[in-house]
Design an enzyme around this catalytic site. Structure first.
Site, mmCIF file in Angstrom:
data_model
loop_
_atom_site.group_PDB
_atom_site.id
_atom_site.type_symbol
_atom_site.label_atom_id
_atom_site.label_comp_id
_atom_site.label_asym_id
_atom_site.label_seq_id
_atom_site.Cartn_x
_atom_site.Cartn_y
_atom_site.Cartn_z
ATOM 1 N N SER A 164 0.801 -1.237 0.000
ATOM 2 C CA SER A 164 0.000 0.000 0.000
ATOM 3 C C SER A 164 0.828 1.278 0.000
ATOM 4 C CB SER A 164 -0.920 0.027 1.216
ATOM 5 O OG SER A 164 -2.099 -0.661 0.924
ATOM 6 N N LYS A 173 0.681 3.262 -3.081
ATOM 7 C CA LYS A 173 -0.536 4.027 -3.410
ATOM 8 C C LYS A 173 -0.315 5.542 -3.286
ATOM 9 C CE LYS A 173 -3.533 0.327 -1.664
ATOM 10 N NZ LYS A 173 -4.380 -0.055 -0.505
HETATM 11 N N1 GLU Z 1 -1.637 -5.369 -2.497
HETATM 12 C C1 GLU Z 1 -2.307 -5.317 -1.234
HETATM 13 C C2 GLU Z 1 -3.795 -5.565 -1.398
HETATM 14 O O1 GLU Z 1 -4.390 -5.092 -2.287
HETATM 15 C C3 GLU Z 1 -2.044 -3.995 -0.581
HETATM 16 C C4 GLU Z 1 -2.653 -3.924 0.772
HETATM 17 C C5 GLU Z 1 -1.915 -3.081 1.760
HETATM 18 O O2 GLU Z 1 -0.684 -3.047 1.791
HETATM 19 O O3 GLU Z 1 -2.614 -2.444 2.536
HETATM 20 O O4 GLU Z 1 -4.415 -6.236 -0.633
#
Ligand code: GLU
Length: 313
Positions: free
Chosen positions: A69, A72
């Site tokens: 995440s 993001k």
């Molecule tokens: N790739 C992970 C998901 O989509 C990221 C989640 C995270 O790190 O919060 O579940």
């Protein structure tokens, strides 16, 4: 002043890190992405970098882990650079949810189809569809190039095992993406958008890479070592604000009170944080607390921030 403080941090860091490491046994590594269950539960590492390029570090800083995440934050910034604020905030909101990062609850409940913010999974998937590029490979290449530039590490790359492991098991994210598509939030084919998303989550980094990326955010989008502007200041301001309000999942309020710094965590146990105007911080500790944040990492950041009075509030 900064030179003296970074030396003092280096002096104290190993001892604090070992104290915080004792928390690891009280958490769990993420296993819903099967490959992540192989992460070392007792690992803890931190790297802090200042504007002169001086660093303090301790623990397992050689460990590579996936951004998850944390990526993001940077896809949000790239989507803003590609499209501007109006287009981006037409597709995602600006509010914390108080729910889990992968929750679908409010998607339907409050404002149909519009994810609450770009840092929850639904919001980040919507953001992935806004990255410019004529096909998924081109979009992913642009994200990777951006991360390489920010980390000043041209060899940054995907962890393909984690990528495949997530892609093969992402039923919940897939269902969310179809829901978004049905509501007109996603542009393009659902699987293409998801591929961009899984790839940026699987970019493999070390604590030093995260610290370098964080340093750019700490300096409002400029690399303080070269003076080069990599991100417009306004978009850094937006990203940092989201990091405060929803960067640490639904423990963001508690983190703001205990640490008081912008931060973003990931299910791999990584945390990117910063002391605005001063330091970039990269941390890893794969053992997670019940809210999904690195259990020892949060304890370590609390100790350092309180000792040096870093809270912004
Ligand atoms: N790739 C992970 C998901 O989509 C990221 C989640 C995270 O790190 O919060 O579940």
């Amino acid at each position: 002043m900064s030179l003296i403080e970074i030396d003092r941090i280096q002096e104290l860091l190993p001892q604090w890190l070992e104290t915080s490491r004792q928390q690891c046994g009280y958490g769990k590594v993420a296993s819903y992405i099967p490959e992540l269950s192989n992460s070392p539960i007792d690992a803890l590492g931190i790297h802090i970098m200042d504007a002169q390029g001086q660093s303090a570090s301790a623990g397992d800083t050689g460990l590579s882990f996936t951004m998850q995440s944390i990526s993001k934050v940077f896809t949000l910034i790239l989507a803003l650079m590609d499209n501007g604020e109006n287009v981006v905030f037409d597709k995602v909101g600006m509010e914390p949810t108080g729910d889990n990062f992968n929750s679908m609850l409010k998607l339907e409940l409050v404002q149909p189809g519009i994810p609450f913010n770009p840092l929850i999974n639904a919001g980040a998937i919507a953001i992935s569809s806004l990255i410019a590029g004529s096909n998924p490979a081109e979009k992913s290449a642009r994200v990777l190039d951006f991360l390489r530039q920010l980390s000043n590490n041209s060899s940054l790359n995907y962890d393909l095992e984690v990528y495949r492991s997530e892609k093969d098991t992402a039923n919940l994210n897939r269902s969310m993406a179809y829901f978004l598509k049905d509501n007109g939030v996603l542009q393009g084919q659902v699987e293409d958008v998801l591929d961009v998303y899984f790839r940026h989550c699987s970019v493999s980094v070390t604590c030093a890479d995260l610290a370098q990326m964080a340093l750019v955010l700490a300096h409002n989008g400029k690399n303080p070592l070269t003076g080069e502007e990599l991100i417009p200041r306004r978009y850094v301001q937006i990203a940092k604000t989201f990091m405060i309000t929803c960067g640490m999942y639904n423990a963001s309020g508690e983190f703001a009170i205990q640490v008081g710094l912008p931060a973003k965590s990931g299910v791999s146990g990584g945390i990117l944080s910063m002391v605005p105007g001063r330091y970039g911080i990269g941390l890893v500790g794969p053992s997670l607390n019940r809210k999904g944040n690195s259990i020892a990492g949060v304890a370590l950041l609390e100790a350092i921030s309180q000792e040096f009075d870093w809270s912004l509030f």
